[in-house]
Design a protein around this motif. Structure first.
Motif, PDB file in Angstrom:
ATOM      1  N   ILE A  49      25.691  40.619  48.556  1.00 58.66           N
ATOM      2  CA  ILE A  49      25.178  40.436  49.921  1.00 58.66           C
ATOM      3  C   ILE A  49      26.329  40.094  50.861  1.00 58.66           C
ATOM      4  CG2 ILE A  49      23.819  38.875  51.383  1.00 58.66           C
ATOM      5  CD1 ILE A  49      21.735  38.838  49.070  1.00 58.66           C
ATOM      6  N   TYR A  50      27.194  39.179  50.450  1.00 58.58           N
ATOM      7  CA  TYR A  50      28.308  38.770  51.296  1.00 58.58           C
ATOM      8  C   TYR A  50      29.326  39.894  51.467  1.00 58.58           C
ATOM      9  CZ  TYR A  50      26.338  34.100  50.850  1.00 58.58           C
ATOM     10  OH  TYR A  50      25.496  33.012  50.893  1.00 58.58           O
ATOM     11  N   GLU A  51      29.488  40.732  50.444  1.00 59.30           N
ATOM     12  CA  GLU A  51      30.365  41.898  50.589  1.00 59.30           C
ATOM     13  C   GLU A  51      29.837  42.830  51.676  1.00 59.30           C
ATOM     14  OE1 GLU A  51      30.304  43.338  46.554  1.00 59.30           O
ATOM     15  OE2 GLU A  51      32.165  42.283  46.047  1.00 59.30           O
ATOM     16  N   ARG A  52      28.540  43.035  51.676  1.00 60.75           N
ATOM     17  CA  ARG A  52      27.929  43.899  52.699  1.00 60.75           C
ATOM     18  C   ARG A  52      28.066  43.278  54.090  1.00 60.75           C
ATOM     19  NH1 ARG A  52      22.099  45.511  50.860  1.00 60.75           N
ATOM     20  NH2 ARG A  52      22.228  46.790  52.754  1.00 60.75           N
ATOM     21  N   LEU A  53      27.889  41.963  54.179  1.00 64.47           N
ATOM     22  CA  LEU A  53      28.038  41.296  55.475  1.00 64.47           C
ATOM     23  C   LEU A  53      29.475  41.376  55.971  1.00 64.47           C
ATOM     24  CD1 LEU A  53      25.742  38.172  54.975  1.00 64.47           C
ATOM     25  CD2 LEU A  53      25.225  40.296  56.200  1.00 64.47           C
ATOM     26  N   SER A  54      30.420  41.322  55.059  1.00 66.51           N
ATOM     27  CA  SER A  54      31.828  41.449  55.442  1.00 66.51           C
ATOM     28  C   SER A  54      32.071  42.782  56.147  1.00 66.51           C
ATOM     29  CB  SER A  54      32.710  41.338  54.198  1.00 66.51           C
ATOM     30  OG  SER A  54      34.063  41.535  54.532  1.00 66.51           O
ATOM     31  N   LYS A  55      31.467  43.840  55.641  1.00 64.55           N
ATOM     32  CA  LYS A  55      31.625  45.163  56.251  1.00 64.55           C
ATOM     33  C   LYS A  55      30.890  45.252  57.590  1.00 64.55           C
ATOM     34  CE  LYS A  55      32.428  47.480  51.934  1.00 64.55           C
ATOM     35  NZ  LYS A  55      31.768  47.747  50.695  1.00 64.55           N
ATOM     36  N   GLY A  81      38.305  37.661  61.895  1.00 64.90           N
ATOM     37  CA  GLY A  81      38.078  36.486  61.070  1.00 64.90           C
ATOM     38  C   GLY A  81      36.779  36.497  60.288  1.00 64.90           C
ATOM     39  N   LEU A  82      35.793  37.273  60.734  1.00 65.69           N
ATOM     40  CA  LEU A  82      34.492  37.228  60.057  1.00 65.69           C
ATOM     41  C   LEU A  82      34.516  37.864  58.674  1.00 65.69           C
ATOM     42  CD1 LEU A  82      31.793  37.718  62.817  1.00 65.69           C
ATOM     43  CD2 LEU A  82      32.454  35.644  61.608  1.00 65.69           C
ATOM     44  N   SER A  83      35.252  38.960  58.508  1.00 64.93           N
ATOM     45  CA  SER A  83      35.349  39.549  57.176  1.00 64.93           C
ATOM     46  C   SER A  83      35.963  38.550  56.208  1.00 64.93           C
ATOM     47  CB  SER A  83      36.186  40.825  57.185  1.00 64.93           C
ATOM     48  OG  SER A  83      35.403  41.907  57.621  1.00 64.93           O
ATOM     49  N   ASP A  84      36.982  37.837  56.669  1.00 60.43           N
ATOM     50  CA  ASP A  84      37.620  36.827  55.810  1.00 60.43           C
ATOM     51  C   ASP A  84      36.629  35.732  55.428  1.00 60.43           C
ATOM     52  OD1 ASP A  84      40.013  38.211  56.006  1.00 60.43           O
ATOM     53  OD2 ASP A  84      40.800  36.947  57.612  1.00 60.43           O
ATOM     54  N   PHE A  85      35.804  35.314  56.377  1.00 57.09           N
ATOM     55  CA  PHE A  85      34.796  34.294  56.101  1.00 57.09           C
ATOM     56  C   PHE A  85      33.848  34.764  54.998  1.00 57.09           C
ATOM     57  CE2 PHE A  85      30.420  32.885  56.791  1.00 57.09           C
ATOM     58  CZ  PHE A  85      30.572  31.518  56.590  1.00 57.09           C
ATOM     59  N   TRP A  86      33.281  35.960  55.182  1.00 56.84           N
ATOM     60  CA  TRP A  86      32.340  36.473  54.190  1.00 56.84           C
ATOM     61  C   TRP A  86      33.043  36.722  52.857  1.00 56.84           C
ATOM     62  CZ3 TRP A  86      27.799  35.219  55.559  1.00 56.84           C
ATOM     63  CH2 TRP A  86      27.380  35.321  56.884  1.00 56.84           C
ATOM     64  N   VAL A 116      32.217  35.563  48.999  1.00 58.09           N
ATOM     65  CA  VAL A 116      32.187  36.483  47.856  1.00 58.09           C
ATOM     66  C   VAL A 116      32.971  35.881  46.694  1.00 58.09           C
ATOM     67  CG1 VAL A 116      32.981  38.730  46.978  1.00 58.09           C
ATOM     68  CG2 VAL A 116      31.885  38.591  49.221  1.00 58.09           C
ATOM     69  N   LYS A 117      34.179  35.418  46.982  1.00 55.13           N
ATOM     70  CA  LYS A 117      35.024  34.820  45.933  1.00 55.13           C
ATOM     71  C   LYS A 117      34.338  33.617  45.302  1.00 55.13           C
ATOM     72  CE  LYS A 117      39.315  36.118  48.186  1.00 55.13           C
ATOM     73  NZ  LYS A 117      40.440  35.606  48.988  1.00 55.13           N
ATOM     74  N   LYS A 138      31.539  25.512  54.106  1.00 53.91           N
ATOM     75  CA  LYS A 138      32.017  26.687  54.858  1.00 53.91           C
ATOM     76  C   LYS A 138      30.965  27.135  55.867  1.00 53.91           C
ATOM     77  CE  LYS A 138      35.079  28.156  51.213  1.00 53.91           C
ATOM     78  NZ  LYS A 138      35.332  29.010  50.082  1.00 53.91           N
ATOM     79  N   LEU A 139      29.711  27.112  55.467  1.00 50.52           N
ATOM     80  CA  LEU A 139      28.639  27.471  56.403  1.00 50.52           C
ATOM     81  C   LEU A 139      28.444  26.398  57.461  1.00 50.52           C
ATOM     82  CD1 LEU A 139      25.920  29.078  54.160  1.00 50.52           C
ATOM     83  CD2 LEU A 139      27.113  30.144  56.043  1.00 50.52           C
ATOM     84  N   LEU A 140      28.521  25.146  57.051  1.00 50.78           N
ATOM     85  CA  LEU A 140      28.342  24.056  58.005  1.00 50.78           C
ATOM     86  C   LEU A 140      29.447  24.043  59.058  1.00 50.78           C
ATOM     87  CD1 LEU A 140      27.203  21.253  55.544  1.00 50.78           C
ATOM     88  CD2 LEU A 140      25.769  22.659  57.047  1.00 50.78           C
ATOM     89  N   ASP A 141      30.634  24.499  58.697  1.00 48.88           N
ATOM     90  CA  ASP A 141      31.765  24.545  59.630  1.00 48.88           C
ATOM     91  C   ASP A 141      31.795  25.823  60.464  1.00 48.88           C
ATOM     92  OD1 ASP A 141      32.648  22.106  58.682  1.00 48.88           O
ATOM     93  OD2 ASP A 141      34.151  22.968  57.331  1.00 48.88           O
ATOM     94  N   PHE A 142      30.870  26.726  60.221  1.00 48.77           N
ATOM     95  CA  PHE A 142      30.892  28.032  60.865  1.00 48.77           C
ATOM     96  C   PHE A 142      30.928  27.934  62.391  1.00 48.77           C
ATOM     97  CE2 PHE A 142      29.330  32.001  62.501  1.00 48.77           C
ATOM     98  CZ  PHE A 142      29.918  32.949  61.665  1.00 48.77           C
ATOM     99  N   SER A 143      30.037  27.140  62.973  1.00 50.54           N
ATOM    100  CA  SER A 143      29.972  27.039  64.438  1.00 50.54           C
ATOM    101  C   SER A 143      31.278  26.517  65.013  1.00 50.54           C
ATOM    102  CB  SER A 143      28.814  26.131  64.859  1.00 50.54           C
ATOM    103  OG  SER A 143      27.586  26.753  64.563  1.00 50.54           O
ATOM    104  N   ARG A 144      31.860  25.545  64.344  1.00 57.98           N
ATOM    105  CA  ARG A 144      33.135  24.982  64.823  1.00 57.98           C
ATOM    106  C   ARG A 144      34.249  26.018  64.738  1.00 57.98           C
ATOM    107  NH1 ARG A 144      36.940  22.461  61.812  1.00 57.98           N
ATOM    108  NH2 ARG A 144      35.467  22.125  60.128  1.00 57.98           N
ATOM    109  N   ASN A 145      34.223  26.828  63.688  1.00 58.94           N
ATOM    110  CA  ASN A 145      35.301  27.801  63.472  1.00 58.94           C
ATOM    111  C   ASN A 145      35.114  29.107  64.233  1.00 58.94           C
ATOM    112  OD1 ASN A 145      36.622  26.047  61.721  1.00 58.94           O
ATOM    113  ND2 ASN A 145      35.543  26.835  59.942  1.00 58.94           N
ATOM    114  N   PHE A 146      33.866  29.465  64.537  1.00 58.86           N
ATOM    115  CA  PHE A 146      33.627  30.752  65.172  1.00 58.86           C
ATOM    116  C   PHE A 146      32.849  30.631  66.478  1.00 58.86           C
ATOM    117  CE2 PHE A 146      34.258  31.816  60.690  1.00 58.86           C
ATOM    118  CZ  PHE A 146      35.256  32.761  60.808  1.00 58.86           C
ATOM    119  N   GLY A 147      31.659  30.117  66.411  1.00 58.64           N
ATOM    120  CA  GLY A 147      30.827  30.014  67.598  1.00 58.64           C
ATOM    121  C   GLY A 147      29.447  29.507  67.230  1.00 58.64           C
TER     122      GLY A 147
END
Length: 158
Positions: free
Chosen positions: A16-22, A29-34, A38-39, A136-145
């Protein structure tokens, strides 16, 4: 069987995260996040495989209750759907990831990865890994929007 299903769940989450990366590769930065998620999911699968190898056949057969099987079945049903097909915005993707990461997926991982190894150090490591993954998800807004920003980011059609 329980370990195999849990490992499959981790790989399905990674997919799922691989697909979201694409779908969001057009936003810096979003592909790196997703890809980081994945990792993490693949590392969770590897951890479960390693734990499974340490258990005897009897331990593999006698280590879960009905509630754990019900949780696995519920997650399997959820992940059998095309969850990514319904994604239209980054907020949709974020909400899906949040649902996965704060659901029974990580509870099952914790139960299987830490519950059968007597080492307190190992248990602490697994709990720490889950917290870092969720953070990583909790920090998403701070890191992206924030949510409003996420709602304005549409998927990249292919």
């Amino acid at each position: 069987m329980l370990f195999e299903l849990a490992i499959e769940i981790e790989y399905k989450a990674a997919h799922i995260y691989e697909r979201l990366s694409k779908l969001f590769s057009h936003v810096q930065g979003l592909s790196d996040f997703w890809d980081e998620l994945v990792k993490d999911e693949k590392r969770h699968a590897t951890t479960l495989q390693d734990v499974k190898k340490l258990l005897t056949p009897q331990q593999l057969l006698t280590h879960s209750d009905k509630k754990m099987w019900d949780n696995i079945a519920s997650i399997q049903r959820l992940l059998s759907k095309d969850l990514v097909g319904a994604i239209k915005t980054l907020d949709d993707a974020y909400e899906l990831a949040h649902e996965l990461e704060f659901s029974e997926v990580n509870a099952i991982f914790k139960f299987l990865a830490a519950g059968f190894i007597p080492s307190d150090e190992r248990k602490k490591h697994v709990v720490s890994e889950i917290k870092q993954h969720q953070q990583k998800l909790l920090d998403f807004s701070r890191n992206f929007g924030d949510r409003n920003w996420r709602k304005g980011i549409n998927i990249q059609p292919f």
